[in-house]
Design a protein around this motif. Structure first.
Motif, mmCIF file in Angstrom:
data_model
loop_
_atom_site.group_PDB
_atom_site.id
_atom_site.type_symbol
_atom_site.label_atom_id
_atom_site.label_comp_id
_atom_site.label_asym_id
_atom_site.label_seq_id
_atom_site.Cartn_x
_atom_site.Cartn_y
_atom_site.Cartn_z
ATOM 1 N N UNK A 1 13.598 2.163 -8.584
ATOM 2 C CA UNK A 1 13.085 3.996 -8.783
ATOM 3 C C UNK A 1 11.789 3.986 -9.247
ATOM 4 N N UNK A 2 10.982 4.832 -8.482
ATOM 5 C CA UNK A 2 9.772 4.986 -8.569
ATOM 6 C C UNK A 2 9.163 5.746 -9.281
ATOM 7 N N UNK A 3 8.865 6.162 -10.523
ATOM 8 C CA UNK A 3 8.048 7.897 -10.979
ATOM 9 C C UNK A 3 6.757 7.796 -10.381
ATOM 10 N N UNK A 4 6.700 9.158 -10.301
ATOM 11 C CA UNK A 4 4.806 9.259 -10.257
ATOM 12 C C UNK A 4 3.801 8.779 -10.727
ATOM 13 N N UNK A 5 2.810 8.165 -9.898
ATOM 14 C CA UNK A 5 1.923 7.320 -10.980
ATOM 15 C C UNK A 5 2.207 6.344 -11.205
ATOM 16 N N UNK B 1 -3.221 0.538 -4.122
ATOM 17 C CA UNK B 1 -1.986 -0.312 -3.972
ATOM 18 C C UNK B 1 -1.789 -0.898 -5.393
ATOM 19 N N UNK B 2 -0.427 -1.803 -4.739
ATOM 20 C CA UNK B 2 0.486 -2.148 -5.695
ATOM 21 C C UNK B 2 1.000 -3.638 -5.488
ATOM 22 N N UNK B 3 0.880 -4.546 -6.346
ATOM 23 C CA UNK B 3 1.021 -6.007 -6.689
ATOM 24 C C UNK B 3 2.345 -6.026 -7.450
ATOM 25 N N UNK B 4 3.438 -6.340 -7.178
ATOM 26 C CA UNK B 4 4.111 -6.948 -7.116
ATOM 27 C C UNK B 4 4.372 -8.513 -7.504
ATOM 28 N N UNK B 5 5.700 -9.133 -8.662
ATOM 29 C CA UNK B 5 5.864 -10.298 -8.375
ATOM 30 C C UNK B 5 7.043 -10.580 -8.737
ATOM 31 N N UNK B 6 7.357 -12.590 -8.083
ATOM 32 C CA UNK B 6 8.564 -12.426 -8.544
ATOM 33 C C UNK B 6 9.063 -13.864 -8.816
ATOM 34 N N UNK B 7 10.328 -14.685 -8.918
ATOM 35 C CA UNK B 7 10.712 -15.631 -8.880
ATOM 36 C C UNK B 7 10.662 -16.348 -7.969
ATOM 37 N N UNK B 8 11.147 -15.471 -6.473
ATOM 38 C CA UNK B 8 11.174 -16.633 -5.408
ATOM 39 C C UNK B 8 11.514 -15.098 -4.462
ATOM 40 N N UNK C 1 0.928 -1.296 -0.221
ATOM 41 C CA UNK C 1 0.140 0.676 0.137
ATOM 42 C C UNK C 1 0.741 1.825 -0.034
ATOM 43 N N UNK C 2 0.646 2.145 -0.549
ATOM 44 C CA UNK C 2 1.077 3.670 -0.992
ATOM 45 C C UNK C 2 0.539 4.607 -1.032
ATOM 46 N N UNK C 3 0.147 5.226 0.412
ATOM 47 C CA UNK C 3 -0.351 6.919 0.722
ATOM 48 C C UNK C 3 0.608 7.184 -0.612
ATOM 49 N N UNK C 4 -0.381 8.904 -0.126
ATOM 50 C CA UNK C 4 0.059 9.656 -1.014
ATOM 51 C C UNK C 4 1.222 10.286 -0.588
#
Lengths: 116, 109
Positions: free
Chosen positions: B37-41, A90-97, A36-39
């Motif tokens: 690295x993260x850009x806006x949005x 809300x960010x989702x990520x995936x990886x091999x391990x 989760x990333x708030x503003x």
């Protein structure tokens, strides 16, 4: 090639309603993560899956949050009885391990949730 | 827990080299250090990863001292498009892959 996809890209909901956020990871990635990333803030870890199991749920902020993953693929993050403080990307990520080698995480574009 | 600490923000000018240092005092023996690295949005994207000494790719260099309690991301000759938030990440106990608060880099013309 296909990256991590998330849907919806934007969601506006009324306080008290339930929402479901979907993540489709990169095919073959066994690990899946929700953040989760708030503003203007950093990333807050919520939960991760290794296969279909979630060894670490410690980041879920309350029992209103739950997540599941099926078929070692798609994952759903559910927020019940949404509150205004749930508004975030809300960010989702995936990886091999996961642990040890620190496999590179590939992130989706996120779902922007606004609770009114 | 392997917490990370990095400066909240940095300013630079186009063409300069930028070095961002992250401290991770409790890094475990098997842990790698990864920078994003993260850009806006947008979601974060991988820049570089290393275990010890020095790693270089087409985007950046990563310097890790022998004690591995810190690491420095080096961006050569930054441009306006390098304005972004940079995160240092190490795994920690319980497999909770923590991202720190990040460093907000502002590149000025």
């Amino acid at each position: 090639g296909a990256g991590v996809s998330q849907s919806p890209s934007n969601k506006v909901t009324e306080k008290g309603k339930d929402v479901e956020l979907r993540c489709d990871p990169i095919s073959g990635h066994t690990a899946l993560y929700w953040y989760r990333q708030r503003l203007g803030q950093g990333l807050e870890f919520l939960i991760y899956f290794q296969g279909n199991s979630a060894p670490d749920k410690s980041g879920l902020p309350s029992d209103r949050f739950s997540a599941e993953r099926t078929g070692e693929s798609v994952s759903t993050l559910t927020i019940q009885r949404t509150q205004q403080e749930d508004s975030a990307v809300y960010l989702c990520a995936s990886s091999f391990g996961t642990y040890g080698r620190s496999y590179e995480q590939y992130f989706g574009p996120g779902t922007r949730l606004t609770v009114t | 827990l392997a917490k990370t600490t990095q400066p909240i923000s940095m300013d630079s000018y186009e063409g300069q080299e930028v070095n961002i240092t992250c401290s991770h005092n409790n890094i475990a023996t098997n842990d790698y250090i990864t920078w994003y690295q993260q850009f806006p949005s947008q979601g974060p994207r991988f820049i570089i990863q290393g275990y010890k000494t020095k790693v270089t790719n087409e985007v950046a260099s990563l310097f890790i001292p022998a004690d591995r309690k810190s690491s420095t991301l080096s961006l050569p000759r930054v441009s306006l498009s390098d304005t972004a938030v940079y995160y240092c990440r190490v795994p920690n106990a319980g497999n909770m892959l923590t991202f720190g608060g990040g460093t907000r880099l502002m590149v000025k013309p």
